[in-house]
Design a protein around this motif. Structure first.
Motif, PDB file in Angstrom:
ATOM      1  N   ASP A 143     -21.103 -33.467 -43.771  1.00 26.18           N
ATOM      2  CA  ASP A 143     -21.435 -33.462 -42.346  1.00 26.18           C
ATOM      3  C   ASP A 143     -22.601 -34.411 -42.062  1.00 26.18           C
ATOM      4  O   ASP A 143     -22.582 -35.157 -41.081  1.00 26.18           O
ATOM      5  N   LEU A 148     -21.377 -38.050 -42.300  1.00 23.43           N
ATOM      6  CA  LEU A 148     -20.541 -38.407 -41.149  1.00 23.43           C
ATOM      7  C   LEU A 148     -21.411 -38.593 -39.904  1.00 23.43           C
ATOM      8  O   LEU A 148     -21.248 -39.556 -39.150  1.00 23.43           O
ATOM      9  N   ALA A 203     -14.465 -37.314 -43.189  1.00 26.66           N
ATOM     10  CA  ALA A 203     -14.083 -36.370 -42.129  1.00 26.66           C
ATOM     11  C   ALA A 203     -12.912 -35.500 -42.606  1.00 26.66           C
ATOM     12  O   ALA A 203     -12.903 -34.287 -42.377  1.00 26.66           O
ATOM     13  N   GLN A 204     -11.960 -36.117 -43.283  1.00 20.10           N
ATOM     14  CA  GLN A 204     -10.792 -35.359 -43.747  1.00 20.10           C
ATOM     15  C   GLN A 204     -11.177 -34.335 -44.817  1.00 20.10           C
ATOM     16  O   GLN A 204     -10.701 -33.208 -44.802  1.00 20.10           O
ATOM     17  N   THR A 264     -15.571 -32.189 -36.021  1.00 15.84           N
ATOM     18  CA  THR A 264     -15.058 -32.987 -37.127  1.00 15.84           C
ATOM     19  C   THR A 264     -13.682 -33.557 -36.777  1.00 15.84           C
ATOM     20  O   THR A 264     -13.390 -34.726 -37.056  1.00 15.84           O
ATOM     21  N   SER A 281     -14.273 -36.422 -34.387  1.00 18.56           N
ATOM     22  CA  SER A 281     -14.714 -37.626 -35.099  1.00 18.56           C
ATOM     23  C   SER A 281     -13.545 -38.265 -35.837  1.00 18.56           C
ATOM     24  O   SER A 281     -13.376 -39.489 -35.828  1.00 18.56           O
ATOM     25  N   ALA A 282     -12.720 -37.424 -36.472  1.00 26.07           N
ATOM     26  CA  ALA A 282     -11.577 -37.946 -37.230  1.00 26.07           C
ATOM     27  C   ALA A 282     -10.617 -38.673 -36.283  1.00 26.07           C
ATOM     28  O   ALA A 282     -10.018 -39.695 -36.652  1.00 26.07           O
ATOM     29  N   TYR A 309      -5.284 -35.444 -34.700  1.00 22.77           N
ATOM     30  CA  TYR A 309      -6.619 -34.828 -34.775  1.00 22.77           C
ATOM     31  C   TYR A 309      -7.135 -34.442 -33.396  1.00 22.77           C
ATOM     32  O   TYR A 309      -7.808 -33.420 -33.233  1.00 22.77           O
TER      33      TYR A 309
END
Ligand SMILES: [Zn+2]
Length: 389
Positions: A254, A257, A289-290, A309, A312-313, A329
């Motif tokens: 986290d 990212l 992220a994944q 998340t 963001s992905a 996503y």
């Protein structure tokens, strides 16, 4: 509807009233029929489902019995005194029915807070209703009562965002903590109401937990924060050691990212900071992220962290030219949003509905025209102004 006189009469004269007559049972005047307040074997009261509650169901909506604006800590006691002076009898009873943590009581009955409260009471409440001055003894009872109520406030209050201040929501307050909560609480700044929704299926009879801490931090940090409430969490995430490694890795991912996204958001603006992010490009960031999505799901963490998340992905999916992935996503983020706050509200400043329809239209456009640069689509989206015709 009560007349103005009745409403005024309903306000509490903290000295004139026999306060013991105001105590209400926690089961009275509940905000919901889906759950009830009951005694637990170990932690006093708790909230339990009275029927099966499906994921996403609205369990309760409630207003604060008392709230104060966002002020520095040293002013909070005075704001509380003002609010307590305005409270209705029924809300005072609700406030008093809640627990008072000994640690909160120690800090409130200490010299500095008590003397601030004394001063306020002396300045504002020194006269009885007939205009007669209160005796020192009467004032002292009043101050003790105010301190006790403030201790209850400190034990049970919820911060409702940086500009909204703090309030006490009695039904929500009865919920015990778990690092794997069953509900998501959402404060609507317009209606000033707190709504509580189930974030997974809850079985009839199960205890319903909220969380008192940020979940995306290692167990030791969570437990340190929870010391303020005077208990050691025994939830599945705190008693199962395998969660520790997963949790620490999730925090690490986290951070990476967040650093990458912050750096790239700021990339175009002038900055003296020559620090480069750990992640070198959108492919690496998407990979992180994944991995984080999978870890959060493995740990059973649902809600804002997972939502952000996925969001963001989705943005990173566009960066790597994969619109379908980005759309997938975005839809996951939207599903969490609807579960946590319902279909008509947003979980963040981002507009998931608009983003999804934008991606869909770009994919359709690409299908018609053979190919399309997703990066270009992203650039167009950033420039796109939905308010212009
Ligand atoms: Zn825990």
């Amino acid at each position: 509807m009560a007349s103005q006189d009745q409403r005024t009469a309903d306000k509490v004269d903290l000295i004139a009233d026999d306060l013991s007559s105001l105590v209400i049972h926690p089961d009275e005047e509940l905000a919901t029929t889906l759950a009830k307040v009951s005694r637990t074997p170990s932690s006093g009261f708790g909230v339990f489902a009275t029927q099966d509650i499906p994921k996403g169901a609205l369990i309760a909506v409630e207003s604060a019995v008392i709230s104060i604006p966002a002020v520095p800590d040293e002013q909070a006691a005075i704001e509380f005194c003002k609010a307590l002076h305005q409270i209705s009898k029924a809300n005072l009873a609700r406030l008093q029915s809640l627990s008072l943590d000994p640690l909160a009581w120690n800090s409130v009955s200490g010299d500095s807070v008590r003397s601030r409260i004394w001063q306020w009471c002396e300045d504002n409440l020194a006269s009885n209703q007939g205009g007669q001055r209160k005796s020192h003894h009467e004032l002292s009872i009043l101050v003790d009562h105010t301190c006790r109520c403030y201790g209850i406030f400190l034990t049970n209050n919820l911060e409702t965002g940086s500009n909204s201040g703090r309030g006490v929501y009695p039904f929500f307050s009865r919920m015990n903590h778990s690092c794997r909560p069953d509900i998501y609480e959402f404060f609507d700044t317009k209606t000033k109401e707190l709504s509580l929704r189930a974030i997974h299926d809850i079985k009839a009879g199960d205890q319903i937990h909220s969380t008192y801490v940020d979940l995306l931090q290692p167990r030791k940090k969570r437990q340190k924060t929870l010391e303020a409430w005077g208990f050691t969490c025994q939830c599945p995430a705190c008693t199962n050691q395998t969660f520790d490694a997963l949790g620490e890795r999730a925090v690490e991912l986290d951070d990476m990212l967040e650093e990458y996204l912050f750096y790239h958001d700021d990339f175009s603006s002038d900055t003296d900071d020559d620090h480069e992010p750990f992640l070198k490009g959108p492919d690496e960031a998407l990979g992180v992220a994944q991995e984080l999505i999978q870890l959060l799901k493995d740990q059973g963490i649902y809600g804002e962290s997972l939502y952000h998340t996925y969001w963001s992905a989705s943005k990173l999916g566009v960066e790597v030219d994969d619109l379908q992935l980005a759309l997938g996503y975005a839809r996951e983020a939207r599903e969490i949003e609807v579960c946590c706050v319902g279909p008509d509200r947003k979980l963040s400043d981002d507009d998931t509905v608009e983003w999804i329809s934008y991606l869909e239209s770009q994919i359709e456009h690409a299908n018609e025209n053979g190919s399309l640069s997703a990066r270009l689509a992203h650039q167009e989206y950033e420039e796109y102004d939905p308010s212009s015709p």
